[in-house]
Write a protein that holds these residues in place. Structure first.
Motif, mmCIF file in Angstrom:
data_model
loop_
_atom_site.group_PDB
_atom_site.id
_atom_site.type_symbol
_atom_site.label_atom_id
_atom_site.label_comp_id
_atom_site.label_asym_id
_atom_site.label_seq_id
_atom_site.Cartn_x
_atom_site.Cartn_y
_atom_site.Cartn_z
ATOM 1 N N SER A 168 0.854 -1.195 0.000
ATOM 2 C CA SER A 168 0.000 0.000 0.000
ATOM 3 C C SER A 168 0.890 1.244 0.000
ATOM 4 C CB SER A 168 -0.870 0.075 1.264
ATOM 5 O OG SER A 168 -1.741 -1.020 1.380
ATOM 6 N N TRP A 169 0.254 2.396 -0.282
ATOM 7 C CA TRP A 169 0.973 3.681 -0.247
ATOM 8 C C TRP A 169 0.410 4.536 0.871
ATOM 9 C CZ3 TRP A 169 5.129 4.707 -3.332
ATOM 10 C CH2 TRP A 169 5.358 3.795 -4.360
ATOM 11 N N LEU A 170 1.317 5.209 1.581
ATOM 12 C CA LEU A 170 0.889 6.171 2.609
ATOM 13 C C LEU A 170 1.526 7.513 2.307
ATOM 14 C CD1 LEU A 170 -0.494 6.906 5.316
ATOM 15 C CD2 LEU A 170 1.637 6.249 6.465
ATOM 16 N N MET A 171 0.669 8.541 2.239
ATOM 17 C CA MET A 171 1.173 9.915 2.120
ATOM 18 C C MET A 171 0.754 10.654 3.383
ATOM 19 S SD MET A 171 0.643 12.581 -1.000
ATOM 20 C CE MET A 171 0.945 14.337 -0.823
ATOM 21 N N CYS A 172 1.683 11.384 3.966
ATOM 22 C CA CYS A 172 1.398 12.178 5.168
ATOM 23 C C CYS A 172 1.799 13.619 4.894
ATOM 24 C CB CYS A 172 2.223 11.692 6.353
ATOM 25 S SG CYS A 172 1.814 10.028 6.878
ATOM 26 N N ASP A 173 1.034 14.562 5.452
ATOM 27 C CA ASP A 173 1.454 15.957 5.337
ATOM 28 C C ASP A 173 2.169 16.353 6.617
ATOM 29 O OD1 ASP A 173 1.801 18.375 4.138
ATOM 30 O OD2 ASP A 173 -0.193 19.132 4.565
ATOM 31 N N ASP A 174 2.953 17.406 6.529
ATOM 32 C CA ASP A 174 3.579 18.032 7.709
ATOM 33 C C ASP A 174 4.410 17.069 8.536
ATOM 34 O OD1 ASP A 174 2.574 20.644 7.338
ATOM 35 O OD2 ASP A 174 0.609 19.921 7.966
ATOM 36 N N ILE A 175 5.106 16.172 7.877
ATOM 37 C CA ILE A 175 5.890 15.202 8.656
ATOM 38 C C ILE A 175 7.379 15.361 8.408
ATOM 39 C CG2 ILE A 175 5.854 13.315 6.957
ATOM 40 C CD1 ILE A 175 5.160 11.522 9.504
ATOM 41 N N HIS A 176 7.750 16.126 7.379
ATOM 42 C CA HIS A 176 9.152 16.086 6.955
ATOM 43 C C HIS A 176 10.094 16.778 7.922
ATOM 44 C CE1 HIS A 176 8.712 20.280 5.941
ATOM 45 N NE2 HIS A 176 10.012 20.331 5.840
ATOM 46 N N GLU A 177 9.570 17.782 8.653
ATOM 47 C CA GLU A 177 10.501 18.681 9.331
ATOM 48 C C GLU A 177 11.268 18.019 10.463
ATOM 49 O OE1 GLU A 177 8.624 22.991 9.437
ATOM 50 O OE2 GLU A 177 7.177 21.363 9.492
ATOM 51 N N HIS A 178 10.631 17.038 11.068
ATOM 52 C CA HIS A 178 11.222 16.478 12.280
ATOM 53 C C HIS A 178 11.392 14.971 12.124
ATOM 54 C CE1 HIS A 178 10.442 20.357 13.964
ATOM 55 N NE2 HIS A 178 9.185 20.245 13.594
ATOM 56 N N GLN A 179 12.628 14.533 12.137
ATOM 57 C CA GLN A 179 12.884 13.101 11.997
ATOM 58 C C GLN A 179 12.159 12.315 13.093
ATOM 59 O OE1 GLN A 179 14.368 11.467 9.506
ATOM 60 N NE2 GLN A 179 13.916 9.528 10.548
ATOM 61 N N HIS A 180 11.958 12.941 14.261
ATOM 62 C CA HIS A 180 11.322 12.182 15.341
ATOM 63 C C HIS A 180 9.873 11.819 14.983
ATOM 64 C CE1 HIS A 180 9.909 16.232 16.685
ATOM 65 N NE2 HIS A 180 8.882 15.560 17.139
ATOM 66 N N LEU A 181 9.236 12.585 14.080
ATOM 67 C CA LEU A 181 7.875 12.218 13.657
ATOM 68 C C LEU A 181 7.923 10.988 12.743
ATOM 69 C CD1 LEU A 181 6.149 15.664 13.014
ATOM 70 C CD2 LEU A 181 6.160 14.250 15.071
ATOM 71 N N VAL A 182 8.899 10.979 11.842
ATOM 72 C CA VAL A 182 9.052 9.798 10.975
ATOM 73 C C VAL A 182 9.375 8.576 11.846
ATOM 74 C CG1 VAL A 182 10.330 8.822 9.021
ATOM 75 C CG2 VAL A 182 9.821 11.277 9.069
ATOM 76 N N ASP A 183 10.213 8.783 12.874
ATOM 77 C CA ASP A 183 10.547 7.678 13.790
ATOM 78 C C ASP A 183 9.298 7.210 14.550
ATOM 79 O OD1 ASP A 183 13.131 7.935 12.993
ATOM 80 O OD2 ASP A 183 13.800 9.041 14.768
ATOM 81 N N ALA A 184 8.464 8.175 14.980
ATOM 82 C CA ALA A 184 7.248 7.815 15.727
ATOM 83 C C ALA A 184 6.316 6.988 14.837
ATOM 84 C CB ALA A 184 6.541 9.071 16.229
ATOM 85 N N LEU A 185 6.215 7.388 13.562
ATOM 86 C CA LEU A 185 5.355 6.652 12.632
ATOM 87 C C LEU A 185 5.884 5.236 12.400
ATOM 88 C CD1 LEU A 185 2.890 6.916 10.716
ATOM 89 C CD2 LEU A 185 4.488 7.701 8.948
ATOM 90 N N SER A 186 7.194 5.095 12.430
ATOM 91 C CA SER A 186 7.774 3.780 12.104
ATOM 92 C C SER A 186 7.501 2.722 13.183
ATOM 93 C CB SER A 186 9.273 3.902 11.813
ATOM 94 O OG SER A 186 9.942 4.209 13.012
ATOM 95 N N LYS A 187 6.949 3.137 14.318
ATOM 96 C CA LYS A 187 6.495 2.113 15.288
ATOM 97 C C LYS A 187 5.297 1.352 14.737
ATOM 98 C CE LYS A 187 7.589 4.972 19.217
ATOM 99 N NZ LYS A 187 6.973 6.051 19.965
ATOM 100 N N TYR A 188 4.583 1.980 13.815
ATOM 101 C CA TYR A 188 3.342 1.393 13.288
ATOM 102 C C TYR A 188 3.494 0.913 11.843
ATOM 103 C CZ TYR A 188 1.769 4.009 17.318
ATOM 104 O OH TYR A 188 1.647 4.505 18.595
ATOM 105 N N VAL A 189 4.287 1.668 11.059
ATOM 106 C CA VAL A 189 4.409 1.376 9.631
ATOM 107 C C VAL A 189 5.867 1.547 9.219
ATOM 108 C CG1 VAL A 189 3.614 2.014 7.309
ATOM 109 C CG2 VAL A 189 2.124 2.423 9.263
ATOM 110 N N THR A 190 6.404 0.580 8.467
ATOM 111 C CA THR A 190 7.734 0.786 7.877
ATOM 112 C C THR A 190 7.589 0.788 6.358
ATOM 113 O OG1 THR A 190 8.213 -1.578 7.905
ATOM 114 C CG2 THR A 190 8.948 -0.275 9.817
#
Ligand SMILES: C[S@@+](CC[C@H](N)C(=O)[O-])C[C@H]1O[C@@H](n2cnc3c(N)ncnc32)[C@H](O)[C@@H]1O
Length: 250
Positions: free
Chosen positions: A198-220
């Protein structure tokens, strides 16, 4: 003949992944994207950049399976998705579910999004919230007046974490990943609704690596492309799901 072959692939669940063809080595190739079919003046007010809308349009036009949007507000992103579905021509068979809190009061807006009344009182926010029917009514009128309401299957008001959605989606656009608290709310449902591929697009996530890290607990992801690499104004990211907490890779 071509449409017969397309529908045969679709029934077999083995259509070519057109969104994947927009990327090479995880990088977005802008010249492979179709242009938006409408000028920016066609879109309702909102927070998406032209490039973000163009990527959403292409994801909706060429994505496989059903489409879920979380965080419509009054429909800027929804308009791009609806245009993509209209131009794909198969919106009667592929579902598009659109979810938002759907505010009808400024106090609810402030408490759900953890912002102050000064922010909520801005005309851009207060006007749709205080319109009869609130932001969902404005969303639907914005889609209707642009001839796009038919392309939406369900408009669902509530917290994405616990509204009834389908078992899985081919493409999800989530505009509710602005901070770790929001990601903790939507993460478990994203984990259930997405599958490997599947594809996931998120807005407003690029600025902080910690948000991408937080998301990766659920989706890689096989790759997660930050649109800021193509346009410094863009804050969104799009990636192909490798695995989720709920589903192992193929
Ligand atoms: C930045 S706005 C969306 C902007 C919109 N995508 C556009 O193109 O203008 C974020 C939206 O996400 C919604 N939202 C945030 N968390 C949510 C959740 N857990 N469930 C449902 N909606 C949520 C808010 O109500 C708000 O309308």
């Amino acid at each position: 003949m071509f449409s017969q072959i397309k529908s045969m692939f679709r029934e077999q669940g083995s259509e070519p992944d057109r969104i994947g063809s927009f990327f090479q080595d995880g990088k977005l190739l802008l010249d492979r994207l179709d242009a938006l079919p409408e000028p920016m003046s066609f879109f309702p007010t909102g927070w998406m950049t032209p490039l973000e809308l163009q990527v959403l349009y292409n994801a909706a036009k060429y994505g496989r399976g059903d489409f879920l949007e979380i965080g419509t507000w009054i429909g800027k992103s929804s308009t791009a998705i609806a245009l993509g579905r209209r131009d794909a021509g198969d919106w009667r068979t592929r579902k598009y579910d659109a979810v938002d809190f759907g505010f009808v009061s400024l106090t609810d807006f402030c408490s759900a999004l953890a912002v102050g009344m000064e922010y909520a009182a801005q005309d851009e926010i207060a006007r749709p919230v205080l319109t009869p029917g609130g932001t969902m009514a404005v969303l639907m009128e914005n889609l209707r007046s642009r001839g796009l309401l038919d392309t939406v299957t369900s408009v669902i008001r509530g917290n994405a974490a616990d509204v009834p959605v389908r078992e899985h989606y081919g493409v999800v656009f989530c505009d509710a990943t602005h901070n770790e608290a929001e990601i903790a709310v939507v993460g478990p449902m994203l984990s259930r609704a997405l599958r490997p591929g599947s594809w996931l697009m998120c807005d407003d996530i690029h600025e902080h690596q910690h948000l991408v890290d937080a998301l990766s607990k659920y989706v890689t992801f096989d790759f997660f492309h930050l649109l800021t690499h193509s346009d410094s104004q863009s804050k969104a990211a799009i990636g192909r799901v490798k695995a989720t907490a709920a589903h192992k890779p193929r």
